[in-house]
Design an enzyme around this catalytic site. Sequence first.
Site, short mmCIF file in Angstrom:
data_model
loop_
_atom_site.label_atom_id
_atom_site.label_comp_id
_atom_site.label_asym_id
_atom_site.label_seq_id
_atom_site.Cartn_x
_atom_site.Cartn_y
_atom_site.Cartn_z
N GLY A 89 1.66 0.17 -4.79
CA GLY A 89 0.40 -0.54 -4.71
C GLY A 89 -0.40 -0.31 -6.17
CG ASN A 140 1.89 1.44 3.90
OD1 ASN A 140 1.85 0.34 3.45
ND2 ASN A 140 2.99 1.95 3.90
N GLY A 141 0.34 -1.15 5.60
CA GLY A 141 0.79 -2.08 6.86
C GLY A 141 -0.08 -3.46 7.02
CB CYS A 192 -0.91 -0.01 1.10
SG CYS A 192 -2.14 -1.12 1.65
CE1 TYR A 241 11.63 -4.36 -6.86
CE2 TYR A 241 10.06 -4.78 -5.02
CZ TYR A 241 10.41 -4.51 -6.61
OH TYR A 241 9.38 -4.93 -7.47
#
Length: 471
Positions: free
Chosen positions: A41, A116-117, A13, A257
């Site tokens: 995302g 996000n998570g 996300c 990354y």
Amino acid sequence: MTLKDPDKIREKCAVFGVYGRKGLQAARLTYFGLYTLQHRGQESSGISATNGRQIRTHKALGLVPQVYSEENLKELKGHMAIGHNRYSTSGGVHDSHAQPVTSRRAMHDILVLAHNGNLPISDNLSSFLKEKGFYTDGLNDSELMHQVIRYFLVKTGSLEEAIKQAYPMFKGAFCLLIMTKDKIAAVRDSYGIRPLSLGKLGGGYVFSSETCAIDTVDGKYIRDIKPGEMVVVDSSGLKSYQLAKPTPKLDIFEFVYFARPDSNLLGKSVYAVRRNMGVQLAKENPIKADVVIPIPDSSIPAAIGYAATLKIPLEFGITKNRYIGRTFIMPDQHLRERGVEMKHNPIKEIIKGKNVVVIDDSIVRGTTAKKLVQMLKKNGAKKVHIISSSPPVKFPDFYGIDTPTQKNLIGANMSIPNIKKFIKADSLYFLSYKGLIEAIGVPEEELCTACFTGEYPIDIGKKRKLINYTY
């Protein structure tokens, strides 16, 4: 179904939010922010905006430019907005749980949330809501968090107090943007597993998963939201509350990354860190070769560092088709099997008859590396040496990224000599764990290294039974 690289770990996300002066088109700025954060995302996107009287939301499956039309953005009126990009991992794209999370009666929203998570443990949230008489079947962790905060908001009448009461119930990794009709709150878990930054934007503020998106909307980066902190902005300005003692543990894969190279994390340029990884690789694994080739795009800085250190020519010998990473077209079996060839195509003149060093950021399943070696040799490479700018990935993540199960992680199941044999490379090397930490330049204790070490800073509950430390 999507056509995607099976040998990449994916961030789930991205979140982005804007609080500005009245008259500002916050949704339009949020659109640009989400466009910049598309890499985090790529299966659904959504924006909620408010003019101080009503919250409007538009969300759907697809990439950012596919989800929003000019008419959609015109409908999202207001000087406040939050947005979300999501990569769905449960239920596929037909069950994406697109965000921001809204109530079932969207026209009467008093609260929307972007997350996000991931919460490895969410049973406590379900139990709490069921005790209060709420229906929770089919809700994911983000939706449960939304329900709990909404419950306390109705009870207390204060967004700040609602978040304070709900916060101790959240067991996992989370960066949250929470919006009511007149406020935006940004909240981060006490370990700061996922990044979240604050910027200044004219007379208002901007929140973003990465600093590169703040740059895109011409904002000025101020600082990171601290682990365990809640920042609230409304008409009276910006206020900060420390809800929990900070224990910084930023996910190390953000450097390896996930993050864009033009972002900054913990005060470090992501580009510079990745270039350092390449320099460190050259010190640890010098190879006499004719050419160094990066796997585009995240491996380019490391390849630059490696080639410059060893004075080997750097060439972009593999061309990437950037329009094939994700698609909602259902490919047939033949196309699925040719996914690597469709996404990467070698330039024969660069590799023919040469000893080639290929730099990749990570090797997860090994299937992509194997096909790349085959493809390069088929097109005339004399020798193919594969080098990863991170150590072997041995453990899955439970904090908001998509990793295969441990049994599908090649680094957990094979020795490096056996991986080399499997992918049929002439040689195979990985950056050492110590070398990775040195390249990042951040104390090891301030990073979450679970994918490499199996050390999970936040309790993963029953999922610990899935981990084998004897591989």
